[in-house]
Design a protein around this motif. Sequence first.
Motif, mmCIF file in Angstrom:
data_model
loop_
_atom_site.group_PDB
_atom_site.id
_atom_site.type_symbol
_atom_site.label_atom_id
_atom_site.label_comp_id
_atom_site.label_asym_id
_atom_site.label_seq_id
_atom_site.Cartn_x
_atom_site.Cartn_y
_atom_site.Cartn_z
ATOM 1 N N ARG A 85 13.586 -1.284 -33.037
ATOM 2 C CA ARG A 85 14.146 -2.629 -32.833
ATOM 3 C C ARG A 85 13.832 -3.155 -31.434
ATOM 4 O O ARG A 85 13.449 -4.313 -31.260
ATOM 5 N N GLU A 86 13.988 -2.277 -30.446
ATOM 6 C CA GLU A 86 13.721 -2.720 -29.070
ATOM 7 C C GLU A 86 12.242 -3.040 -28.864
ATOM 8 O O GLU A 86 11.900 -4.021 -28.190
ATOM 9 N N LEU A 87 11.381 -2.250 -29.464
ATOM 10 C CA LEU A 87 9.950 -2.544 -29.327
ATOM 11 C C LEU A 87 9.588 -3.840 -30.040
ATOM 12 O O LEU A 87 8.807 -4.654 -29.532
ATOM 13 N N ALA A 88 10.159 -4.036 -31.223
ATOM 14 C CA ALA A 88 9.902 -5.285 -31.947
ATOM 15 C C ALA A 88 10.396 -6.473 -31.131
ATOM 16 O O ALA A 88 9.747 -7.525 -31.079
ATOM 17 N N GLY A 89 11.546 -6.301 -30.478
ATOM 18 C CA GLY A 89 12.081 -7.364 -29.629
ATOM 19 C C GLY A 89 11.153 -7.676 -28.466
ATOM 20 O O GLY A 89 10.917 -8.838 -28.127
ATOM 21 N N ARG A 90 10.618 -6.623 -27.856
ATOM 22 C CA ARG A 90 9.710 -6.839 -26.727
ATOM 23 C C ARG A 90 8.419 -7.528 -27.192
ATOM 24 O O ARG A 90 7.926 -8.454 -26.538
ATOM 25 N N LEU A 91 7.901 -7.070 -28.313
ATOM 26 C CA LEU A 91 6.689 -7.703 -28.837
ATOM 27 C C LEU A 91 6.973 -9.153 -29.214
ATOM 28 O O LEU A 91 6.124 -10.030 -29.031
ATOM 29 N N ALA A 92 8.165 -9.388 -29.745
ATOM 30 C CA ALA A 92 8.536 -10.767 -30.079
ATOM 31 C C ALA A 92 8.580 -11.622 -28.822
ATOM 32 O O ALA A 92 8.156 -12.781 -28.823
ATOM 33 N N ALA A 93 9.097 -11.040 -27.725
ATOM 34 C CA ALA A 93 9.158 -11.794 -26.471
ATOM 35 C C ALA A 93 7.753 -12.070 -25.944
ATOM 36 O O ALA A 93 7.482 -13.141 -25.407
ATOM 37 N N LEU A 94 6.846 -11.109 -26.111
ATOM 38 C CA LEU A 94 5.494 -11.268 -25.581
ATOM 39 C C LEU A 94 4.656 -12.219 -26.422
ATOM 40 O O LEU A 94 3.742 -12.856 -25.913
ATOM 41 N N THR A 95 4.943 -12.279 -27.711
ATOM 42 C CA THR A 95 4.076 -13.057 -28.608
ATOM 43 C C THR A 95 4.780 -14.277 -29.190
ATOM 44 O O THR A 95 4.207 -14.943 -30.050
ATOM 45 N N HIS A 96 6.016 -14.525 -28.756
ATOM 46 C CA HIS A 96 6.818 -15.638 -29.300
ATOM 47 C C HIS A 96 6.962 -15.514 -30.808
ATOM 48 O O HIS A 96 6.898 -16.500 -31.545
ATOM 49 N N ALA A 97 7.132 -14.284 -31.253
ATOM 50 C CA ALA A 97 7.374 -14.030 -32.675
ATOM 51 C C ALA A 97 8.877 -13.807 -32.873
ATOM 52 O O ALA A 97 9.670 -13.893 -31.933
ATOM 53 N N VAL A 98 9.227 -13.517 -34.098
ATOM 54 C CA VAL A 98 10.623 -13.216 -34.427
ATOM 55 C C VAL A 98 10.686 -11.793 -34.956
ATOM 56 O O VAL A 98 9.875 -11.409 -35.801
ATOM 57 N N ALA A 99 11.634 -11.021 -34.439
ATOM 58 C CA ALA A 99 11.807 -9.650 -34.912
ATOM 59 C C ALA A 99 12.857 -9.633 -36.017
ATOM 60 O O ALA A 99 13.897 -10.275 -35.894
ATOM 61 N N THR A 100 12.548 -8.924 -37.065
ATOM 62 C CA THR A 100 13.475 -8.881 -38.201
ATOM 63 C C THR A 100 13.629 -7.447 -38.682
ATOM 64 O O THR A 100 12.639 -6.770 -38.944
ATOM 65 N N GLY A 101 14.864 -6.999 -38.788
ATOM 66 C CA GLY A 101 15.133 -5.641 -39.254
ATOM 67 C C GLY A 101 15.190 -5.583 -40.766
ATOM 68 O O GLY A 101 15.576 -6.544 -41.422
ATOM 69 N N ARG A 102 14.786 -4.452 -41.297
ATOM 70 C CA ARG A 102 14.870 -4.213 -42.736
ATOM 71 C C ARG A 102 15.457 -2.817 -42.955
ATOM 72 O O ARG A 102 15.240 -1.920 -42.144
ATOM 73 N N ALA A 103 16.203 -2.666 -44.034
ATOM 74 C CA ALA A 103 16.679 -1.342 -44.411
ATOM 75 C C ALA A 103 15.460 -0.438 -44.612
ATOM 76 O O ALA A 103 14.395 -0.927 -44.989
ATOM 77 N N PRO A 104 15.612 0.870 -44.349
ATOM 78 C CA PRO A 104 14.433 1.754 -44.378
ATOM 79 C C PRO A 104 13.592 1.622 -45.639
ATOM 80 O O PRO A 104 12.355 1.515 -45.553
ATOM 81 N N ASP A 105 14.228 1.616 -46.793
ATOM 82 C CA ASP A 105 13.443 1.513 -48.024
ATOM 83 C C ASP A 105 12.746 0.163 -48.130
ATOM 84 O O ASP A 105 11.582 0.074 -48.542
ATOM 85 N N ASP A 106 13.463 -0.899 -47.741
ATOM 86 C CA ASP A 106 12.857 -2.234 -47.786
ATOM 87 C C ASP A 106 11.705 -2.334 -46.794
ATOM 88 O O ASP A 106 10.701 -3.016 -47.056
ATOM 89 N N PHE A 107 11.885 -1.670 -45.656
ATOM 90 C CA PHE A 107 10.824 -1.695 -44.658
ATOM 91 C C PHE A 107 9.566 -1.019 -45.204
ATOM 92 O O PHE A 107 8.452 -1.522 -45.022
ATOM 93 N N SER A 108 9.748 0.111 -45.875
ATOM 94 C CA SER A 108 8.588 0.801 -46.461
ATOM 95 C C SER A 108 7.878 -0.090 -47.468
ATOM 96 O O SER A 108 6.647 -0.168 -47.495
ATOM 97 N N ASP A 109 8.669 -0.773 -48.284
ATOM 98 C CA ASP A 109 8.074 -1.680 -49.269
ATOM 99 C C ASP A 109 7.322 -2.817 -48.582
ATOM 100 O O ASP A 109 6.225 -3.203 -49.007
ATOM 101 N N ALA A 110 7.956 -3.376 -47.534
ATOM 102 C CA ALA A 110 7.323 -4.493 -46.826
ATOM 103 C C ALA A 110 6.033 -4.037 -46.161
ATOM 104 O O ALA A 110 5.028 -4.762 -46.170
ATOM 105 N N LEU A 111 6.055 -2.841 -45.601
ATOM 106 C CA LEU A 111 4.845 -2.312 -44.957
ATOM 107 C C LEU A 111 3.737 -2.119 -45.988
ATOM 108 O O LEU A 111 2.574 -2.423 -45.733
#
Lengths: 424, 490
Positions: A334-360
């Motif tokens: 989460r913290e890395l996603a937040g930092r990357l979001a700050a660097l790239t003006h993106a939005v960080a979004t969390g997903r439950a582990p299983d949902d994250f695997s599916d999204a990936l």
Amino acid sequence: MYRYFMLARRRTLIAVLPVLTACAHPRIGAGPGGAGETRAAPEESCLLSTGGVTARSRTITIGLSEAVDPRHAPFARNDAERIVFRHLYDSPVRIDCDGHVRPGLVDRWEKDDGGHRWTFHLREGAQFWDGAPVTAQDIVFGKGGVGYTLAAPEKSVVALTFAKENDDVPALLGDPSLAVTKPAPDSSWPIGTGAYWATSATTTAQEIRAHTTRGDTLVFKFAASGDARDLLDAGVDLLITRDRALRDYAATLQNHTVVALPWDRTYVFVTAAAGSTRFDAGGLEQAVRAEARRAEGSSWWLDLRGCAIARDTTPPASTGQHRILYSRGDPTARELAGRLAALTHAVATGRAPDDFSDALAGGKDWGYVVALSRVTTDACRSAKDLPTWPASFTALVDTRPTAIVRRDVARWTVDQDGTVHLAP
Amino acid sequence: MRFRTRLLISFGVVVMIPLLVFGLGIRREMSNRVTAEYTRRVDALVNVISADIARESDRIAARLAALKSSLVADDRFHSWVVRGENRGYVLDYAGDAMRLAGLDFLQIQDDDGRVVSSGHFRNEYDRLGPAVPGSGPALVRAATAESSFLALVTSDTLRISPRRFRLIGGIVVDSQFLARLARDPELAVGLVLPNDTTNADSGTLVVPLPPLPYVDATEGPGRVEQARIVVTRSSEFLTALRHNVNLWFGAAVLVAALAALLLAGWLSTRISQPLEARIAIGDLARQVNHDIKNGLAPLRNVFRHFAQVAREKPADLPQVFAERQRTVESSISYLETLAANYAKLSPQSERKATDVNSIVRETIGASGTVRTKLAEGLPPVSADALVLRRVIENLVSNAVDSLEGKNGTVTITTERGKNIVRISVSDTGRGMSKSELDKAFDDFHTTKPGGTGLGLSIVRRLVLDSNGSLKVETETGQGSTFIVEIPILS
């Protein structure tokens, strides 16, 4: 008191240091005995220095700061499951912190046919918790991989045949996912072959009690309040954490030793947008509260050509949103996603582990922060969790856990993958 | 138009017009007062909100001042400033301080405006922070890792060793914050941002507060623009209030109109009945006077003749008497008939079970002019037999007269209806025009030479006294049918 992975013998430390720094890729080390019939040597170098232990207590308590789901066994999804499953389920062999193959369900092995074939012999009396004997078929059934085959020529012999010569003792059988289990009709815990056993009857929301046939007990205790410091105050004998604040708190406790474990995890940024990773990955270790460093060493996920994995040639259709996904239960991600979001003006979004695997697997989002094990005994097997779409990987940081160990209670050893467990 | 109807309308107009004027006046006054009160409340709220924002800004400034004191004395922060140590502590500083100070937004910026430590988004360090104006409150749209939010912020500056830093702190401006500002549930407080393209509802009155500096820092430092906090009051409440007033006003008018009509009806009845009676009596008196004079005139002349003969030729008196006896008898007969007819204007009836067919048969006797079509098995009706006979006699008499001695038929039909027995007297005579029909039941209206004009009037009253009804179907030259319906004895 805080120490950096203080090994038991200083002489060994000097010898092993290069090995530890090279833990980014699987270590295929030769057995101490070389070719031919081999038995593992003691692994003193991988013992955590926690004081002199003359006699192990009959009951050992391990604190857990994450949830454990028996249904995941033997595939651990977090540090807590990793340490619990390691004590309950045996893989054929174990890989110690130096990359040496250590006995597990098999206790001796020999090289045949000039390294094309390795024969492993089940240890005498290997059996499931219910008393059923473990056979070679239990180990090889449904297993196998790229570049090798597994067979059970005899009831207690496992044959590992390579297409190419392999002079070192193969570490393939040290993969924790090769741990032997069978379903339990009356328990959510699969029946394993480890020294400790647990059932639904020994599991509550507060703790998991695992027992041996000799009457020893291992208590895995959860932080009921959600604050892992309470576990330390309650006197647990071992607690694995990646939280620097908890580490600092433990350093103030007189009866505990703080030991930094090997760098075992690398966070990578995965994206299908070629050339879009225009951010400075330097200094990312400051973005996380876990103990982190700039990603180092070779990365097994970068060269999977030999795995013959079917890859898509076209990137998936994007959702159009500049979004970086991370697994919700992983604060470092989460913290890395937040930092990357700050660097790239993106939005960080969390997903439950299983949902994250599916999204990936779907690859429709702009980027993903993925936690990968730094070392693997079988890169092709581990690559099954990686996306099949054409992705670029940017290593962000390495992290490592910290072991907080009560002194003079038990001898703990650490494996190549960073898992701490009671020394045999 | 009947007198009673005219009276009813007059009463209605007299009551309704003042009521309408009064109601409309009240409605207009209420609407004006509500609108004025609303405007007063909005104006008051605008002042209160301005004061609230100033107070919130002062609170934030006070917290920043406390943080500033703490930060200046913080050795670890100092060591980072001087020697670059404790970077992790500095990165976490704003997050911890923000929570302790009860703020939702906190940034420490260096002299270049770059974020040194951010409480609401730890990992935005080294980014250019929002370019918030130097003093006073401002609105900042700030980014977090997951989304963005709006904050009311103020700033303060501090100097540590050679470096100068800026503290920017604030509280979140969300719907709850705006709702707290509104206080009045019927009023809403909203924000109009520079890129806000949403238009206020046409039914909404917008009252803007003095503008606030606004910086959108989601994509970078942003630039200072103007944002407005506005008080909106929806016209829905006022519309609903007016609707309610109209509804209740309408209901009041309806009830009043109904009451007025009932009152007017009652009054007109109470007033018109004696008046009509007096008019009828007057007409009757004049008619009686006229008729009696008509009857007496020949008698007076005859007696005057008798007196003259007795005075001048007494011997001729028997002869003259014989000559004029006929005239005297005729006049007396006329007066007797007249008296009998007037007596019929006030009949006394006694209702009991009466067989209609028997009455019809008794009435027409052996008359060969009148035909009958009598239904068998008719139930007895509730009526006075004499009254019923008079009704039939009059109708039959009129019907026969309408034939005017020409060939034609008069037919009496009886039949059963729902709870009534229907008696129809039809003729094939001259019939009536519309104007004749309108006057047919008026007292003393007659179209027959020597008629008294009381026949149908008597019939109508006798039928109504019997709780029956009377209808006429007529056409000029085709004849008439008088239909009498008498209730069956229950």
